[in-house]
Design a protein around this motif. Structure first.
Motif, PDB file in Angstrom:
ATOM      1  N   SER A 120     -47.131  10.023 -19.309  1.00 36.96           N
ATOM      2  CA  SER A 120     -48.143   9.576 -18.358  1.00 36.96           C
ATOM      3  C   SER A 120     -47.524   8.519 -17.457  1.00 36.96           C
ATOM      4  CB  SER A 120     -49.353   9.000 -19.101  1.00 36.96           C
ATOM      5  OG  SER A 120     -50.298   8.466 -18.197  1.00 36.96           O
ATOM      6  N   LEU A 121     -47.872   8.569 -16.174  1.00 36.38           N
ATOM      7  CA  LEU A 121     -47.362   7.591 -15.214  1.00 36.38           C
ATOM      8  C   LEU A 121     -48.542   6.887 -14.568  1.00 36.38           C
ATOM      9  CD1 LEU A 121     -44.417   7.828 -12.800  1.00 36.38           C
ATOM     10  CD2 LEU A 121     -46.660   7.282 -11.841  1.00 36.38           C
ATOM     11  N   GLU A 122     -48.510   5.557 -14.587  1.00 39.85           N
ATOM     12  CA  GLU A 122     -49.598   4.751 -14.036  1.00 39.85           C
ATOM     13  C   GLU A 122     -49.046   3.791 -12.995  1.00 39.85           C
ATOM     14  OE1 GLU A 122     -51.261   2.832 -17.412  1.00 39.85           O
ATOM     15  OE2 GLU A 122     -52.275   4.626 -18.157  1.00 39.85           O
ATOM     16  N   VAL A 123     -49.795   3.625 -11.918  1.00 41.38           N
ATOM     17  CA  VAL A 123     -49.377   2.771 -10.798  1.00 41.38           C
ATOM     18  C   VAL A 123     -50.289   1.558 -10.732  1.00 41.38           C
ATOM     19  CG1 VAL A 123     -49.078   2.636  -8.306  1.00 41.38           C
ATOM     20  CG2 VAL A 123     -48.486   4.744  -9.514  1.00 41.38           C
ATOM     21  N   ASP A 124     -49.701   0.372 -10.784  1.00 41.75           N
ATOM     22  CA  ASP A 124     -50.431  -0.880 -10.621  1.00 41.75           C
ATOM     23  C   ASP A 124     -50.203  -1.403  -9.208  1.00 41.75           C
ATOM     24  OD1 ASP A 124     -51.413  -0.923 -13.186  1.00 41.75           O
ATOM     25  OD2 ASP A 124     -49.717  -2.033 -13.980  1.00 41.75           O
ATOM     26  N   THR A 125     -51.275  -1.865  -8.582  1.00 44.03           N
ATOM     27  CA  THR A 125     -51.167  -2.388  -7.228  1.00 44.03           C
ATOM     28  C   THR A 125     -51.682  -3.814  -7.160  1.00 44.03           C
ATOM     29  OG1 THR A 125     -53.348  -1.524  -6.622  1.00 44.03           O
ATOM     30  CG2 THR A 125     -51.459  -0.100  -6.208  1.00 44.03           C
ATOM     31  N   ALA A 126     -51.314  -4.479  -6.078  1.00 44.33           N
ATOM     32  CA  ALA A 126     -51.755  -5.852  -5.871  1.00 44.33           C
ATOM     33  C   ALA A 126     -53.249  -5.887  -5.572  1.00 44.33           C
ATOM     34  CB  ALA A 126     -50.976  -6.474  -4.713  1.00 44.33           C
ATOM     35  N   GLY A 127     -53.926  -6.883  -6.139  1.00 46.15           N
ATOM     36  CA  GLY A 127     -55.336  -7.082  -5.838  1.00 46.15           C
ATOM     37  C   GLY A 127     -56.277  -6.183  -6.598  1.00 46.15           C
ATOM     38  N   SER A 128     -55.797  -5.521  -7.655  1.00 42.75           N
ATOM     39  CA  SER A 128     -56.673  -4.640  -8.430  1.00 42.75           C
ATOM     40  C   SER A 128     -56.296  -4.712  -9.889  1.00 42.75           C
ATOM     41  CB  SER A 128     -56.554  -3.195  -7.928  1.00 42.75           C
ATOM     42  OG  SER A 128     -57.310  -2.328  -8.744  1.00 42.75           O
ATOM     43  N   ASN A 129     -57.329  -4.782 -10.756  1.00 41.80           N
ATOM     44  CA  ASN A 129     -57.091  -4.794 -12.193  1.00 41.80           C
ATOM     45  C   ASN A 129     -57.052  -3.395 -12.779  1.00 41.80           C
ATOM     46  OD1 ASN A 129     -57.050  -7.633 -12.327  1.00 41.80           O
ATOM     47  ND2 ASN A 129     -59.299  -7.718 -12.464  1.00 41.80           N
ATOM     48  N   ASP A 130     -57.491  -2.402 -12.008  1.00 48.00           N
ATOM     49  CA  ASP A 130     -57.513  -1.020 -12.475  1.00 48.00           C
ATOM     50  C   ASP A 130     -56.245  -0.294 -12.057  1.00 48.00           C
ATOM     51  OD1 ASP A 130     -60.067  -1.401 -13.502  1.00 48.00           O
ATOM     52  OD2 ASP A 130     -60.992  -0.904 -11.569  1.00 48.00           O
ATOM     53  N   LYS A 131     -56.003   0.843 -12.720  1.00 49.14           N
ATOM     54  CA  LYS A 131     -54.894   1.694 -12.351  1.00 49.14           C
ATOM     55  C   LYS A 131     -55.269   2.483 -11.103  1.00 49.14           C
ATOM     56  CE  LYS A 131     -52.915   0.355 -16.170  1.00 49.14           C
ATOM     57  NZ  LYS A 131     -51.839  -0.639 -16.168  1.00 49.14           N
ATOM     58  N   GLU A 132     -54.550   2.254 -10.015  1.00 45.91           N
ATOM     59  CA  GLU A 132     -54.882   2.924  -8.762  1.00 45.91           C
ATOM     60  C   GLU A 132     -54.528   4.406  -8.807  1.00 45.91           C
ATOM     61  OE1 GLU A 132     -56.429   1.883  -6.120  1.00 45.91           O
ATOM     62  OE2 GLU A 132     -56.733  -0.150  -6.843  1.00 45.91           O
ATOM     63  N   GLY A 133     -53.459   4.741  -9.488  1.00 44.50           N
ATOM     64  CA  GLY A 133     -53.040   6.131  -9.582  1.00 44.50           C
ATOM     65  C   GLY A 133     -52.541   6.437 -10.971  1.00 44.50           C
ATOM     66  N   LYS A 134     -52.952   7.574 -11.528  1.00 48.49           N
ATOM     67  CA  LYS A 134     -52.523   7.927 -12.875  1.00 48.49           C
ATOM     68  C   LYS A 134     -52.275   9.420 -12.967  1.00 48.49           C
ATOM     69  CE  LYS A 134     -53.666   7.409 -17.777  1.00 48.49           C
ATOM     70  NZ  LYS A 134     -54.596   6.814 -18.769  1.00 48.49           N
ATOM     71  N   ILE A 135     -51.110   9.778 -13.495  1.00 42.28           N
ATOM     72  CA  ILE A 135     -50.747  11.174 -13.758  1.00 42.28           C
ATOM     73  C   ILE A 135     -50.592  11.297 -15.268  1.00 42.28           C
ATOM     74  CG2 ILE A 135     -49.092  13.007 -13.277  1.00 42.28           C
ATOM     75  CD1 ILE A 135     -48.282  11.433 -10.787  1.00 42.28           C
ATOM     76  N   LYS A 136     -51.275  12.248 -15.875  1.00 42.52           N
ATOM     77  CA  LYS A 136     -51.386  12.275 -17.334  1.00 42.52           C
ATOM     78  C   LYS A 136     -50.364  13.153 -18.034  1.00 42.52           C
ATOM     79  CE  LYS A 136     -56.355  11.335 -17.276  1.00 42.52           C
ATOM     80  NZ  LYS A 136     -57.705  11.799 -17.674  1.00 42.52           N
ATOM     81  N   ALA A 137     -49.678  14.039 -17.293  1.00 42.95           N
ATOM     82  CA  ALA A 137     -48.796  14.974 -17.999  1.00 42.95           C
ATOM     83  C   ALA A 137     -47.666  15.454 -17.093  1.00 42.95           C
ATOM     84  CB  ALA A 137     -49.598  16.165 -18.520  1.00 42.95           C
ATOM     85  N   ILE A 138     -46.553  14.729 -17.120  1.00 46.99           N
ATOM     86  CA  ILE A 138     -45.358  15.179 -16.408  1.00 46.99           C
ATOM     87  C   ILE A 138     -44.146  14.982 -17.316  1.00 46.99           C
ATOM     88  CG2 ILE A 138     -46.235  14.762 -14.082  1.00 46.99           C
ATOM     89  CD1 ILE A 138     -44.769  12.132 -14.041  1.00 46.99           C
ATOM     90  N   SER A 139     -43.080  15.673 -17.013  1.00 46.69           N
ATOM     91  CA  SER A 139     -41.863  15.569 -17.815  1.00 46.69           C
ATOM     92  C   SER A 139     -41.241  14.187 -17.642  1.00 46.69           C
ATOM     93  CB  SER A 139     -40.860  16.647 -17.405  1.00 46.69           C
ATOM     94  OG  SER A 139     -40.398  16.415 -16.086  1.00 46.69           O
ATOM     95  N   HIS A 140     -40.402  13.807 -18.587  1.00 45.47           N
ATOM     96  CA  HIS A 140     -39.768  12.493 -18.525  1.00 45.47           C
ATOM     97  C   HIS A 140     -38.864  12.369 -17.310  1.00 45.47           C
ATOM     98  CE1 HIS A 140     -37.015   9.201 -20.171  1.00 45.47           C
ATOM     99  NE2 HIS A 140     -38.217   8.660 -20.088  1.00 45.47           N
ATOM    100  N   GLU A 141     -38.117  13.439 -17.006  1.00 46.73           N
ATOM    101  CA  GLU A 141     -37.213  13.416 -15.853  1.00 46.73           C
ATOM    102  C   GLU A 141     -37.995  13.226 -14.552  1.00 46.73           C
ATOM    103  OE1 GLU A 141     -35.427  15.277 -19.287  1.00 46.73           O
ATOM    104  OE2 GLU A 141     -37.262  15.762 -18.165  1.00 46.73           O
TER     105      GLU A 141
END
Length: 211
Positions: A120-141
């Motif tokens: 899973s890949l999660e993106v944190d952005t400035a000014g927000s406590n929530d995850k702005e973008g989240k991808i739940k199932a991708i390969s490690h590469e």
């Protein structure tokens, strides 16, 4: 130079299982009381209809999970310096994250993801406590390549964007421009996701109707 993420990418196909479990979990929370009724009246329910309803429920959630997989894409818009996530089955939504606002990109893996070798890949952005973008199932590469692409695209705040930020700060205490009545909110809540709710109610109550 053309990047791998210039065009919309889907999650790993095996990630449908992750989406299935996630969908089942959310539906289970929403319809927990109905499951409780099934447990209480287990001896009174026709077991054949119970099994058929459970199979129908699993198939229904499986279809929803696969549609989520098909309709979930992500890509980098280099012209606008944005990371874009498109998702949704009936109601399509676009989540855009300005690249210069990205502070951290996290790659995580729970037990289920570890079992099927996805991340899973999660993106944190400035000014927000929530995850702005989240991808739940991708390969490690792919997760590592995307993380590198997101972090190396750190950009300075555009002039028009900085002006917009200053404007937002000066008007943060302004009165709301839109008021929604309580009745309107109730109508929105009752009509949103009506297809999903009706289908699940039909599946759960079918055994009682035909007993």
């Amino acid at each position: 130079m053309e990047s791998l993420f210039d065009k919309p990418q889907r999650q790993s196909l095996v990630g449908v299982l992750v989406l299935f479990v996630d969908t089942f979990y959310h539906y289970g929370r929403a319809f927990g009381p109905l499951l409780f009724i099934y447990v209480i009246k287990f001896n009174e329910i026709n077991k054949l209809y119970l099994i058929l309803s459970l199979i129908a429920l699993v198939i229904f959630i499986g279809v929803i999970a696969y549609l989520k997989y098909l309709n979930f894409t992500f890509y980098l818009d280099h012209h606008k310096n944005e990371f874009v996530i498109q998702e949704g089955i009936f109601n399509k939504t676009n989540t855009t994250v300005q690249l210069y606002k990205i502070q951290q990109v996290n790659i995580t893996q729970n037990l289920l993801q570890r079992a099927i070798n996805v991340y899973s890949l999660e993106v944190d952005t400035a000014g927000s406590n929530d995850k702005e973008g989240k991808i739940k199932a991708i390969s490690h590469e792919l997760a590592l390549e995307l993380k590198s692409a997101l972090l190396q695209n750190e950009a300075t705040i555009p002039t028009n964007e900085s002006t917009s930020i200053e404007s937002e700060e000066t008007t943060s205490n302004a009165q709301p421009f839109l008021k929604i009545s309580l009745l309107s909110l109730l109508k929105m809540g009752m009509t949103s996701n009506y297809v999903k709710s009706f289908s699940l109610l039909l599946i759960f109550f079918l055994p009682f109707w035909i007993m």
